[in-house]
Design a protein around this motif. Structure first.
Motif, PDB file in Angstrom:
ATOM      1  N   TYR A 205       0.627  -1.225   0.063  1.00 56.04           N
ATOM      2  CA  TYR A 205      -0.071  -0.182   0.051  1.00 56.04           C
ATOM      3  C   TYR A 205       0.841   1.338   0.120  1.00 56.04           C
ATOM      4  O   TYR A 205       0.640   2.073  -0.707  1.00 56.04           O
ATOM      5  CB  TYR A 205      -1.014   0.020   1.231  1.00 56.04           C
ATOM      6  CG  TYR A 205      -2.153  -0.887   1.096  1.00 56.04           C
ATOM      7  CD1 TYR A 205      -3.214  -0.660   0.347  1.00 56.04           C
ATOM      8  CD2 TYR A 205      -2.157  -1.755   2.078  1.00 56.04           C
ATOM      9  CE1 TYR A 205      -4.175  -1.290   0.207  1.00 56.04           C
ATOM     10  CE2 TYR A 205      -3.430  -2.635   1.887  1.00 56.04           C
ATOM     11  CZ  TYR A 205      -4.448  -2.403   1.031  1.00 56.04           C
ATOM     12  OH  TYR A 205      -5.637  -3.062   1.046  1.00 56.04           O
ATOM     13  N   ASN A 206       2.041   1.393   0.786  1.00 54.25           N
ATOM     14  CA  ASN A 206       2.810   2.425   0.902  1.00 54.25           C
ATOM     15  C   ASN A 206       3.269   2.727  -0.164  1.00 54.25           C
ATOM     16  O   ASN A 206       3.514   4.124  -0.738  1.00 54.25           O
ATOM     17  CB  ASN A 206       3.726   2.186   2.019  1.00 54.25           C
ATOM     18  CG  ASN A 206       4.194   3.423   2.602  1.00 54.25           C
ATOM     19  OD1 ASN A 206       3.930   4.543   2.972  1.00 54.25           O
ATOM     20  ND2 ASN A 206       5.815   3.552   2.213  1.00 54.25           N
ATOM     21  N   ILE A 207       4.279   1.788  -0.928  1.00 53.46           N
ATOM     22  CA  ILE A 207       4.983   2.278  -2.414  1.00 53.46           C
ATOM     23  C   ILE A 207       3.873   2.673  -3.290  1.00 53.46           C
ATOM     24  O   ILE A 207       4.182   3.699  -4.019  1.00 53.46           O
ATOM     25  CB  ILE A 207       5.843   1.178  -2.850  1.00 53.46           C
ATOM     26  CG1 ILE A 207       6.707   2.002  -3.814  1.00 53.46           C
ATOM     27  CG2 ILE A 207       4.934   0.016  -3.234  1.00 53.46           C
ATOM     28  CD1 ILE A 207       8.187   1.339  -3.952  1.00 53.46           C
ATOM     29  N   VAL A 208       2.799   2.246  -3.328  1.00 49.93           N
ATOM     30  CA  VAL A 208       1.675   2.718  -4.354  1.00 49.93           C
ATOM     31  C   VAL A 208       1.272   4.063  -3.991  1.00 49.93           C
ATOM     32  O   VAL A 208       1.181   4.884  -4.937  1.00 49.93           O
ATOM     33  CB  VAL A 208       0.546   1.649  -4.289  1.00 49.93           C
ATOM     34  CG1 VAL A 208      -0.562   2.255  -5.503  1.00 49.93           C
ATOM     35  CG2 VAL A 208       0.781   0.174  -4.861  1.00 49.93           C
ATOM     36  N   GLY A 209       1.102   4.438  -2.857  1.00 54.76           N
ATOM     37  CA  GLY A 209       1.066   5.873  -2.124  1.00 54.76           C
ATOM     38  C   GLY A 209       2.078   6.943  -2.694  1.00 54.76           C
ATOM     39  O   GLY A 209       1.977   7.808  -3.249  1.00 54.76           O
ATOM     40  N   THR A 210       3.443   6.332  -2.338  1.00 52.25           N
ATOM     41  CA  THR A 210       4.592   7.231  -2.751  1.00 52.25           C
ATOM     42  C   THR A 210       4.571   7.339  -4.086  1.00 52.25           C
ATOM     43  O   THR A 210       5.062   8.444  -4.450  1.00 52.25           O
ATOM     44  CB  THR A 210       5.757   6.469  -2.257  1.00 52.25           C
ATOM     45  OG1 THR A 210       5.589   6.001  -0.905  1.00 52.25           O
ATOM     46  CG2 THR A 210       7.146   7.041  -2.509  1.00 52.25           C
ATOM     47  N   ALA A 211       4.541   6.596  -4.964  1.00 52.03           N
ATOM     48  CA  ALA A 211       4.565   6.514  -6.537  1.00 52.03           C
ATOM     49  C   ALA A 211       3.436   7.645  -7.054  1.00 52.03           C
ATOM     50  O   ALA A 211       3.632   8.446  -7.755  1.00 52.03           O
ATOM     51  CB  ALA A 211       4.341   4.960  -7.150  1.00 52.03           C
ATOM     52  N   ASP A 212       2.265   7.345  -6.347  1.00 54.92           N
ATOM     53  CA  ASP A 212       1.322   8.134  -6.625  1.00 54.92           C
ATOM     54  C   ASP A 212       1.453   9.853  -6.324  1.00 54.92           C
ATOM     55  O   ASP A 212       1.244  10.787  -7.024  1.00 54.92           O
ATOM     56  CB  ASP A 212      -0.130   7.818  -5.977  1.00 54.92           C
ATOM     57  CG  ASP A 212      -1.443   8.466  -6.685  1.00 54.92           C
ATOM     58  OD1 ASP A 212      -1.390   8.635  -7.789  1.00 54.92           O
ATOM     59  OD2 ASP A 212      -2.183   8.699  -5.877  1.00 54.92           O
TER      60      ASP A 212
ATOM     61  N   ILE B 195      11.039   4.423  -9.224  1.00 55.59           N
ATOM     62  CA  ILE B 195       9.840   3.885  -8.710  1.00 55.59           C
ATOM     63  C   ILE B 195       8.990   3.061  -9.058  1.00 55.59           C
ATOM     64  O   ILE B 195       8.310   2.225  -8.231  1.00 55.59           O
ATOM     65  CB  ILE B 195       8.921   5.307  -8.600  1.00 55.59           C
ATOM     66  CG1 ILE B 195       7.615   5.139  -7.645  1.00 55.59           C
ATOM     67  CG2 ILE B 195       8.433   5.702  -9.904  1.00 55.59           C
ATOM     68  CD1 ILE B 195       7.740   4.843  -6.338  1.00 55.59           C
ATOM     69  N   PHE B 262       9.667   7.010   0.496  1.00 51.52           N
ATOM     70  CA  PHE B 262       9.168   5.792   0.677  1.00 51.52           C
ATOM     71  C   PHE B 262       9.057   5.597   2.401  1.00 51.52           C
ATOM     72  O   PHE B 262       8.283   5.320   2.951  1.00 51.52           O
ATOM     73  CB  PHE B 262       9.691   4.495   0.099  1.00 51.52           C
ATOM     74  CG  PHE B 262       9.266   3.041   0.457  1.00 51.52           C
ATOM     75  CD1 PHE B 262       7.993   2.525   0.143  1.00 51.52           C
ATOM     76  CD2 PHE B 262       9.791   2.420   1.855  1.00 51.52           C
ATOM     77  CE1 PHE B 262       7.629   1.433   0.629  1.00 51.52           C
ATOM     78  CE2 PHE B 262       9.374   1.315   1.998  1.00 51.52           C
ATOM     79  CZ  PHE B 262       8.173   0.913   1.598  1.00 51.52           C
ATOM     80  N   ASP B 265       7.005   8.187   3.941  1.00 51.55           N
ATOM     81  CA  ASP B 265       5.679   7.641   4.032  1.00 51.55           C
ATOM     82  C   ASP B 265       5.307   6.609   4.923  1.00 51.55           C
ATOM     83  O   ASP B 265       4.308   6.432   5.681  1.00 51.55           O
ATOM     84  CB  ASP B 265       5.149   7.090   2.712  1.00 51.55           C
ATOM     85  CG  ASP B 265       5.083   8.717   1.855  1.00 51.55           C
ATOM     86  OD1 ASP B 265       5.189   9.643   2.264  1.00 51.55           O
ATOM     87  OD2 ASP B 265       5.277   8.346   0.622  1.00 51.55           O
ATOM     88  N   LEU B 269       2.601   6.061   7.945  1.00 55.22           N
ATOM     89  CA  LEU B 269       1.650   5.066   8.471  1.00 55.22           C
ATOM     90  C   LEU B 269       1.937   4.287   9.680  1.00 55.22           C
ATOM     91  O   LEU B 269       0.820   3.949  10.355  1.00 55.22           O
ATOM     92  CB  LEU B 269       1.867   3.869   7.219  1.00 55.22           C
ATOM     93  CG  LEU B 269       1.054   4.313   5.959  1.00 55.22           C
ATOM     94  CD1 LEU B 269       1.248   2.685   5.080  1.00 55.22           C
ATOM     95  CD2 LEU B 269      -0.359   4.299   6.078  1.00 55.22           C
ATOM     96  N   LEU B 284      -5.694   5.808   2.448  1.00 55.13           N
ATOM     97  CA  LEU B 284      -4.660   5.140   1.434  1.00 55.13           C
ATOM     98  C   LEU B 284      -4.895   3.939   0.797  1.00 55.13           C
ATOM     99  O   LEU B 284      -4.980   3.881  -0.486  1.00 55.13           O
ATOM    100  CB  LEU B 284      -3.352   5.089   2.139  1.00 55.13           C
ATOM    101  CG  LEU B 284      -2.390   4.247   1.499  1.00 55.13           C
ATOM    102  CD1 LEU B 284      -1.876   5.315   0.219  1.00 55.13           C
ATOM    103  CD2 LEU B 284      -1.014   3.794   2.340  1.00 55.13           C
ATOM    104  N   ARG B 287      -7.338   4.620  -2.201  1.00 55.74           N
ATOM    105  CA  ARG B 287      -6.636   5.192  -3.152  1.00 55.74           C
ATOM    106  C   ARG B 287      -5.684   4.473  -4.276  1.00 55.74           C
ATOM    107  O   ARG B 287      -5.719   4.627  -5.317  1.00 55.74           O
ATOM    108  CB  ARG B 287      -5.607   6.483  -2.484  1.00 55.74           C
ATOM    109  CG  ARG B 287      -4.996   7.327  -3.446  1.00 55.74           C
ATOM    110  CD  ARG B 287      -4.569   8.772  -3.026  1.00 55.74           C
ATOM    111  NE  ARG B 287      -3.504   8.489  -1.885  1.00 55.74           N
ATOM    112  CZ  ARG B 287      -2.277   8.952  -2.064  1.00 55.74           C
ATOM    113  NH1 ARG B 287      -1.983   9.165  -3.133  1.00 55.74           N
ATOM    114  NH2 ARG B 287      -1.539   8.663  -0.978  1.00 55.74           N
TER     115      ARG B 287
END
Lengths: 313, 313
Positions: A205-212, B195, B262, B265, B269, B284, B287
């Motif tokens: 979840y976190n890396i997808v958010g970082t990318a976004d 990324i 990363f 973030d 979390l 998150l 999204r």
């Protein structure tokens, strides 16, 4: 490897109550029906939409808005709700439970489920928490698969003073669904799952958010070039948000403990990159291959080169 | 989306030289052969084992221990070696290159490859770096797949003063292999890939290492219960160690920049979990689903519920 299950020895459940008919509840219903494991399947869901859909799909024999009605006369009750709703469900079913009934669940966290449910359940029932380690990134009654549990592990966390015959009965049910069963303490379960499931999901979840959030790289670029590895993270990060929120809130200590180690290790790797320590990187990258091999050998993964998916088709 | 490739307009390469016959080199050879894109395929590899295996598999028309011999009279040369070996290869092929030849590569990092190779190449050749964003977790000449690049993106990073006809020729070659081509600067490529590929791989390697080191959870438990999410990380973490070591050492700045975000973030979390801020987690987790949807819509992923793999079979 042909998926056959020995159900001959399993005496069917008279009435199986499934509380919550999402991916896991629907898969239990379909799996039990396919194998003749229950004479009557009673389904309850507090969402009228899900309940109506379950009825359309013919997942059960009776459908109930109230969980207390579904569990009436049931000899096996399985709660398949997000972990955060366990306490409410226990309170609701308590008044309907039959003495001697087995009450179980499928939550991804066990310590918190015990703390939420046990105080509400009558002493006359056998409460044996469970967790089938299986799933897909889809959710809802339509996502059910009758063979979801075949060759997957189901962990039970029986209390120390468990009734042995009730435990054997529940093990028999999961085995008949195709699963392999292992028993451990709730506390140990929560640590094992933190590393094998909860923290991997959080990281995805976190890396997808970082990318976004990266201003210099467009969302379109992220999607187009995702075949390089990112794609696999988005699959994990497409899982049910409610379920996962509850998992993290309810397995806080083990998740934070494992996350602390993960971050420590990651910062050490970052330092190795900064200082050009190629040997440290190479050693880790070699060690991780052996674990992959072990998972394939255990039958928990296929060997097909899945990175290239789409390419070969 | 039927995988057909328009190769009618592509005038075959007279002599294609592939330097390094691993997963990508072998896939180019097989793909070019299948589609009739080269009249002669010359293969070089500094490993006698790989070269002999390539010959056994019939991947090319001629086989050379020295890269300088392979590139002689070649109109297209593609270096398919780990990024860290690019400089050595450029030095070795420089003396054999034909004036007007196109020299390209397939490295996962572009800035460093340009810095390593450009100083050694004669001005009379067209140097256009490339990176097909495709692969599997396997390596070596046996891992080649003729359709590996079909419907995958290939990024080219031509210099500002590139010869347009040489660029079009190289685009035509990759398009004929089934790929979609996009051009960008080497610097931007390195950030995009940090990324979409490099940091995801590092994270996957890292969590597999963290799991392996947890004293309270046995390796057997990690493997058995890996279906909960960890399994997908081990697949990524089974990729070629040499290639990936070189990627990190050669894309240091972009990787450290993205890793920094990363970690920031992730710590936010972790704080949300510690303080029970369920809404932040839920937002998150919701999204990230949209990005997954976008990748599927772009044809870069299939929709099948792959978490359940093995279960349905």
């Amino acid at each position: 490897m042909n998926g056959t299950v020995e159900t001959k020895d399993f005496q069917p459940i008279e009435r199986l109550a499934i509380i919550g008919i999402g991916l896991i509840g629907a898969s239990i219903a379909l799996g039990a029906r396919k194998r003749g494991l229950a004479r009557h399947i009673a389904i309850a869901d507090r969402s009228p939409t899900n309940l109506a859909r379950a009825e359309e799909l013919g997942l059960g024999d009776s459908y109930h808005a109230g969980a207390d009605a579904a569990v009436k006369d049931a000899d096996l009750v399985i709660c398949c709700v997000p972990v955060g709703a366990s306490g409410d469900v226990a309170r609701e079913i308590a008044r309907g439970l039959m003495p001697g009934a087995i009450v179980s669940d499928v939550g991804s966290v066990k310590g918190s489920v015990v703390a939420q449910m046990a105080p509400h359940l009558p002493k006359s029932v056998h409460f044996i928490p469970g967790h089938p380690v299986a799933g897909t990134e889809f959710s809802g009654p339509d996502a059910g698969l009758p063979d979801l549990f075949v060759k997957r592990w189901c962990i039970l966390t029986p209390p120390d003073d468990v009734d042995e015959s009730a435990k054997e009965r529940l093990i028999g049910f999961w085995t008949a669904l195709g699963a392999m069963v292992e028993c451990m303490s709730a506390e140990h379960h929560d640590l094992v799952l933190a590393i094998t499931s909860h923290v991997p999901h959080l990281i995805a979840y976190n890396i997808v958010g970082t990318a976004d959030d990266l201003e210099a790289v467009t969302e379109s670029e992220v999607m187009k070039f995702s075949a390089g590895g990112f794609r696999d993270f988005t699959r994990i990060a497409a899982s049910d948000p409610t379920m996962w929120r509850d998992v993290f809130l309810n397995n806080r200590e083990a998740v934070i403990e494992v996350l602390g180690r993960f971050t420590e290790d990651l910062i050490a790797l970052q330092r190795a990159i900064r200082w050009g320590e190629g040997d440290k990187l190479f050693d880790l990258f070699t060690r991780t291959r052996a674990i992959r091999r072990g998972i394939i050998d255990l039958g928990q993964e296929t060997e097909a080169p899945d990175f290239g998916r789409g390419g070969e088709r």
